[in-house]
Write a protein that holds these residues in place. Sequence first.
Motif, short mmCIF file in Angstrom:
data_model
loop_
_atom_site.label_atom_id
_atom_site.label_comp_id
_atom_site.label_asym_id
_atom_site.label_seq_id
_atom_site.Cartn_x
_atom_site.Cartn_y
_atom_site.Cartn_z
N LYS A 99 0.74 -1.13 0.14
CA LYS A 99 0.05 -0.02 0.07
C LYS A 99 0.78 1.48 0.08
O LYS A 99 0.33 2.49 -0.02
CB LYS A 99 -0.78 0.04 1.11
CG LYS A 99 -1.94 -0.90 1.41
CD LYS A 99 -2.98 -1.20 0.21
CE LYS A 99 -4.00 -2.26 0.35
NZ LYS A 99 -5.05 -2.17 -0.86
N ASN A 164 -2.78 11.64 4.60
CA ASN A 164 -4.05 11.48 3.66
C ASN A 164 -4.99 10.47 4.50
O ASN A 164 -4.81 9.43 4.58
CB ASN A 164 -3.41 10.71 2.55
CG ASN A 164 -4.69 10.49 1.45
OD1 ASN A 164 -5.70 10.35 2.04
ND2 ASN A 164 -4.32 10.47 0.32
N LYS A 165 -6.22 11.21 5.14
CA LYS A 165 -6.92 10.45 5.97
C LYS A 165 -7.60 9.24 5.34
O LYS A 165 -7.74 8.40 6.09
CB LYS A 165 -7.75 11.49 6.55
CG LYS A 165 -7.24 12.34 7.59
CD LYS A 165 -8.19 13.19 8.55
CE LYS A 165 -7.39 13.97 9.53
NZ LYS A 165 -8.20 14.89 10.22
N ASP A 166 -8.06 9.29 4.14
CA ASP A 166 -8.61 8.59 3.09
C ASP A 166 -7.92 7.28 2.90
O ASP A 166 -8.12 6.11 3.22
CB ASP A 166 -9.02 8.95 1.81
CG ASP A 166 -10.13 9.95 1.89
OD1 ASP A 166 -10.94 10.06 3.07
OD2 ASP A 166 -10.35 10.99 1.01
N LYS A 167 -6.43 7.52 2.73
CA LYS A 167 -5.58 6.46 2.45
C LYS A 167 -5.50 5.76 3.90
O LYS A 167 -5.34 4.45 3.97
CB LYS A 167 -4.18 7.11 2.03
CG LYS A 167 -3.07 5.86 1.92
CD LYS A 167 -1.88 6.63 1.38
CE LYS A 167 -0.96 5.35 1.08
NZ LYS A 167 0.54 5.98 0.66
N VAL A 169 -7.72 5.21 6.40
CA VAL A 169 -8.91 4.59 6.68
C VAL A 169 -8.92 3.31 5.79
O VAL A 169 -9.25 2.00 6.17
CB VAL A 169 -10.13 5.39 6.06
CG1 VAL A 169 -11.57 4.63 6.28
CG2 VAL A 169 -10.28 6.53 7.16
N GLU A 170 -8.46 3.43 4.39
CA GLU A 170 -8.32 2.36 3.60
C GLU A 170 -7.46 1.42 3.95
O GLU A 170 -7.67 -0.05 3.91
CB GLU A 170 -8.16 2.73 2.17
CG GLU A 170 -8.10 1.55 1.17
CD GLU A 170 -7.58 2.06 -0.18
OE1 GLU A 170 -7.21 1.22 -1.12
OE2 GLU A 170 -7.83 3.37 -0.51
N ASP A 173 -8.83 -0.80 7.04
CA ASP A 173 -9.65 -1.55 6.71
C ASP A 173 -8.96 -2.92 6.27
O ASP A 173 -9.34 -3.91 6.60
CB ASP A 173 -10.56 -1.22 5.45
CG ASP A 173 -11.65 0.01 6.10
OD1 ASP A 173 -12.05 -0.06 7.18
OD2 ASP A 173 -12.10 0.68 5.13
N ASN A 189 -3.10 11.31 12.17
CA ASN A 189 -2.49 10.95 11.14
C ASN A 189 -1.86 9.50 11.29
O ASN A 189 -0.92 9.26 10.60
CB ASN A 189 -1.57 11.96 10.62
CG ASN A 189 -0.42 12.07 11.41
OD1 ASN A 189 -0.37 11.77 12.75
ND2 ASN A 189 0.72 12.91 11.02
#
Length: 273
Positions: A99, A164-167, A169-170, A173, A189
């Motif tokens: 990732k 990058n908060k979206d990164k 979160v992904e 998961d 962060n």
Amino acid sequence: MKYKLIAIDMDGTLLNSQNQVSERNMKALEEAKNKGVQVVISTGRILQSALHYSEILDLKNPIVACNGAVIIDEFSKILYEKPLYKESVLNIINLAEEKNIYYHFYDSDTFYAKTFNKEVMKYYEANKSNLSKQQINFKMLDNPTETIKNSDLKVYKFVFIDDNKDKLVEFRDSLNKIKGINVSSSWSNNIEVMGENVSKGEGLNQLCQILNIKPEEVIAIGDNENDISMFNFAGLAVAMKNGDEIIRDHTNFTTDTNDNDGVAKVIEKFILK
């Protein structure tokens, strides 16, 4: 209720914005200790850092470090430890590299990483002399996977950092699909990973069983997600005013900020009154 143990987070709680313990906090800790209360640092930090601050404060009490992955007594003897399984460590490293997310991990006194990102390097350069005083090491690994495969290194905790908060979160998961781990966070962060069922709350549970102290005789003070488990364990759960909103539903009292002696005010109200 007579409280017998107070568990205190470090960053954002006991330490102010300058990473220092205020005079009022130090005085309150000393007075609580003189009343026979166990003053326990309960932190996500590497053990060596927690030990350093404990020695400065002359606490001579147990320490819960690495979010509960290791607990030592007042003589620095390990009372409890639960490092990550080797298979879990390898799976975590593979996922992080797949990732492309920054990570480091640590044992009791050394940070290990393949590369150190700008934020970590900036912190390291700014705190080099302090880290040296704490006897904390930084070690670069060309191939973390091979190091883990060919050693008995005890990995207590991973830290992942990305703005990058979206990164994040992904990535979280994806982490949750790995067996044998527990996932948390201590800042907006970052993501923290420990072994299965490892948390500050479980660390406190283990320590209180050893000390024969009941949950209702415990005060826990903290400011972020990784403190929730100890809030849920303790008889009195105290949020710092500067703490993350995520903790509010898990605490029953809010004290002042870490820059306004919030820890001292809790001790003065519930222990020294």
